[in-house]
Write an enzyme that holds these catalytic residues in place. Structure first.
Site, PDB file in Angstrom:
ATOM      1  N   GLU A  25      41.083  40.890  38.865  1.00  0.00           N
ATOM      2  CA  GLU A  25      39.846  40.308  38.341  1.00  0.00           C
ATOM      3  C   GLU A  25      40.014  40.039  36.846  1.00  0.00           C
ATOM      4  OE1 GLU A  25      36.417  42.712  39.271  1.00  0.00           O
ATOM      5  OE2 GLU A  25      35.036  41.208  38.469  1.00  0.00           O
ATOM      6  N   ASN A 172      30.692  37.433  46.323  1.00  0.00           N
ATOM      7  CA  ASN A 172      31.129  38.833  46.223  1.00  0.00           C
ATOM      8  C   ASN A 172      29.917  39.705  45.943  1.00  0.00           C
ATOM      9  OD1 ASN A 172      33.075  41.160  45.446  1.00  0.00           O
ATOM     10  ND2 ASN A 172      31.817  40.935  43.611  1.00  0.00           N
ATOM     11  N   GLU A 173      29.803  40.803  46.644  1.00  0.00           N
ATOM     12  CA  GLU A 173      28.728  41.777  46.400  1.00  0.00           C
ATOM     13  C   GLU A 173      27.397  41.062  46.161  1.00  0.00           C
ATOM     14  OE1 GLU A 173      29.831  44.963  43.693  1.00  0.00           O
ATOM     15  OE2 GLU A 173      31.359  45.650  45.107  1.00  0.00           O
ATOM     16  N   TYR A 248      34.585  52.730  47.228  1.00  0.00           N
ATOM     17  CA  TYR A 248      35.425  53.397  46.229  1.00  0.00           C
ATOM     18  C   TYR A 248      35.316  54.912  46.382  1.00  0.00           C
ATOM     19  CZ  TYR A 248      36.034  49.018  43.644  1.00  0.00           C
ATOM     20  OH  TYR A 248      36.392  47.742  43.264  1.00  0.00           O
ATOM     21  N   GLU A 304      37.808  45.776  48.500  1.00  0.00           N
ATOM     22  CA  GLU A 304      37.790  46.646  47.309  1.00  0.00           C
ATOM     23  C   GLU A 304      37.771  48.085  47.785  1.00  0.00           C
ATOM     24  OE1 GLU A 304      35.100  45.718  44.070  1.00  0.00           O
ATOM     25  OE2 GLU A 304      35.270  43.571  44.497  1.00  0.00           O
ATOM     26  N   GLN A 353      42.450  47.937  41.192  1.00  0.00           N
ATOM     27  CA  GLN A 353      42.941  46.575  41.065  1.00  0.00           C
ATOM     28  C   GLN A 353      44.422  46.615  40.701  1.00  0.00           C
ATOM     29  OE1 GLN A 353      40.502  43.998  38.663  1.00  0.00           O
ATOM     30  NE2 GLN A 353      38.591  44.631  39.657  1.00  0.00           N
TER      31      GLN A 353
HETATM   32  O1  AHR Z   1      36.447  46.357  40.912  1.00  0.00           O
HETATM   33  C1  AHR Z   1      35.449  46.469  39.953  1.00  0.00           C
HETATM   34  C2  AHR Z   1      34.109  45.948  40.443  1.00  0.00           C
HETATM   35  O2  AHR Z   1      33.656  46.756  41.489  1.00  0.00           O
HETATM   36  C3  AHR Z   1      34.103  44.565  41.039  1.00  0.00           C
HETATM   37  O3  AHR Z   1      33.978  43.582  40.075  1.00  0.00           O
HETATM   38  C4  AHR Z   1      32.885  44.584  41.913  1.00  0.00           C
HETATM   39  O4  AHR Z   1      33.005  43.708  43.007  1.00  0.00           O
HETATM   40  C5  AHR Z   1      32.764  46.045  42.309  1.00  0.00           C
HETATM   41  O5  AHR Z   1      31.491  46.518  42.114  1.00  0.00           O
END
Ligand code: AHR
Length: 501
Positions: A25, A172-173, A248, A304, A353
């Site tokens: 990103e 995205n999101e 995450y 992600e 990432q």
């Molecule tokens: O990876 C960091 C961020 O996490 C990304 O930009 C977003 O899609 C997610 O919330």
């Protein structure tokens, strides 16, 4: 002695190599400095891409790269990043760190990076703040071979041939940073936007990905599947090929997160327990998808995932720069085993990432570069890329220090690759105990056994002063016995065994 059975006669799904995918990103030092330094940099580069990083990523067999975001994707206007660099707009990256974005890395640079890496391209489009026309023209610019305003512009900007967009994310999101939408509202927008993500080349159809849920937002999955899938059940290909999932691992929760390097045994098990929650998410989102799509035409795209810790002291909080230890290696090993085991539904995954951001495989400091423990796991596990998952079962025991965060001591997956070799990856989640394992191989008799291991104490990490503190080593502890294998897996380790005929 843990009993482990691998039945190679029971072949399951293909482990798409894209499960080993990555994400880059416009955030912190991922693109700028990490991957792209520009043609005039003193850091050795090819067309602006760092040679050292490209070389390392090729060695790791990076199969696919997602770009330009993330939250950045829904603020990105692709036309700002084409044409002569001196004319490109300079702006503030308000989402990430408030730094100047000079748009020197844009569409042409991304495809040049993919070319150098030899990997597939996953472009994420802008639904949150972009128009249908903008998305449609981007696809035309990238993929149309003939005469058209966008294709002509691409040619004027120096690229005669159309590129291949393998994957395209429609937003995205969009439940959050991508527009704070409801699932039904987004589902309707998805239907509209994707219509104009045209397949100009029928031999290279674009795999379209709808924005999926955050963690356990099952309503989102239900709402989007209901709105989009029923619309076109007979001919899903080219309408909705994938649904994303973001999850995450934050040991101390979203607000506090916790240090990447300073943690105790309790936090170790908590982190691994939270990582294993991925399996619940794959099962439950998968079950909702099954209701609409029992034939599994739509892939779950975990685009992600990974650890998200508190940033390294003294660094810009908006840059999300964190160190990487053996704990990250185990998080990677566990997740990748889960993705392999769910590869009937999981068709791609992209760790967040690639460089210098969150759970990176590479960290850079000026001209220096180090490979993280996570890098080594990806490299070892690359043996599973495009292999066939086979049935396997391992006996486990519950370990840990707190009732709430008990975990199984072992995690594994097994596959047979294109050369007929059996590939086994096992993680020992214990910080302190090694375990003897007795493996029975059914339908596979191999004579030659080799193994490699990543094994250090749980805080071990690579630094610019000591770049090879954690590295893969040959492991000669696997013994071939009648009908199978015997070995003892050391504490806190990720083991890869290959058996060949
Ligand atoms: O990876 C960091 C961020 O996490 C990304 O930009 C977003 O899609 C997610 O919330």
């Amino acid at each position: 002695m843990a009993k482990y059975v691998i039945n190679a006669e029971n072949k399951k799904s293909k482990i798409n190599k894209e499960i080993y995918g990555h994400f880059s990103e416009h955030l912190g030092r991922c693109i700028y400095e990490g991957l792209y330094v520009g043609e005039n940099s003193d850091i050795p580069n090819t067309n602006g891409m760092r040679n050292d990083v490209v070389e390392a990523l090729k060695e790791m067999k990076i199969p696919v790269l997602r770009w330009p975001g993330g939250c950045f994707a829904d603020e990105y206007h692709w036309k700002d990043g084409i044409g002569p660099k001196e004319n490109r707009k300079k702006m503030i990256n308000t989402h990430w760190g408030g730094v100047v974005e000079d748009n020197s890395f844009g569409t042409h640079e991304f495809f040049e990076l993919c070319r150098q890496l030899g990997c597939k391209a996953y472009i994420n489009g802008n639904v949150g703040s972009g128009t249908v026309q903008e998305m449609s023209e981007w696809v035309e610019y990238m993929t149309f071979e003939g005469v058209s305003p966008m294709a002509d512009q691409r040619k004027e900007n120096g690229h005669e041939e159309a590129w291949t967009v393998d994957y395209f994310g429609v937003g995205n999101e969009n439940w959050g940073c991508g527009g704070n939408m409801t699932p039904e509202y987004y589902g309707n927008l998805y239907r509209r936007y994707q219509t104009y993500v045209r397949d100009y080349n029928q031999d290279k159809k674009i795999f379209k990905i709808a924005c999926g849920p955050n963690v356990d937002d099952y309503e989102w999955t239900e709402g989007v599947m209901k709105t989009c899938f029923r619309h076109c059940p007979e001919n899903m290909h080219g309408f909705m090929d994938g649904l994303s999932l973001h999850y995450y691992t934050h040991p101390e929760g979203w607000q506090i997160k916790g240090s990447a390097t300073d943690f105790d045994d309790k936090v170790w098990y908590k982190t691994l327990a939270k990582t294993l929650y991925m399996e619940t998410l794959l099962n439950r989102h998968g079950a909702i998808m099954d209701k609409y799509d029992p034939e599994k035409q739509v892939g779950l795209i975990v685009d992600e995932w990974g650890t998200w810790f508190t940033v390294e002291p003294g660094t810009n909080p908006g840059f999300l720069y964190q160190q990487n230890t053996m704990r990250d290696a185990l998080v990677a090993g566990i997740n990748l085993n889960l993705f392999n085991r769910h590869s009937d539904r999981v068709k791609m995954a992209n760790i967040a990432q690639l460089v210098n951001v969150l759970q990176s495989v590479i960290l850079t400091d000026g001209p220096e570069m180090i490979k993280t423990p996570t890098y080594h796991v990806f490299k070892m596990y690359s043996a599973h890329q495009d292999a066939t998952l086979v049935d396997s079962y391992i006996e486990t025991e519950k370990i840990g220090l707190e009732e709430e965060y008990m975990v199984p001591n072992l995690s594994e997956s097994a596959s047979v690759d294109a050369d007929g070799k059996l590939q086994i990856t096992i993680v020992n989640l214990s910080a302190t105990e090694s375990y003897p394992v007795e493996t029975r191989l059914i339908g596979f008799s191999g004579e030659k056994v080799s193994a490699e291991i990543l094994c250090e104490e749980m805080h071990a990490k690579n630094t610019f002063e000591d770049p090879n503190a954690v590295e893969v080593k040959p492991f000669d502890g696997v013994e071939k016995v009648h009908g199978g294998l015997k070995f003892t897996i050391p504490a806190c380790s990720v083991l890869h065994i290959t058996v060949e005929k």
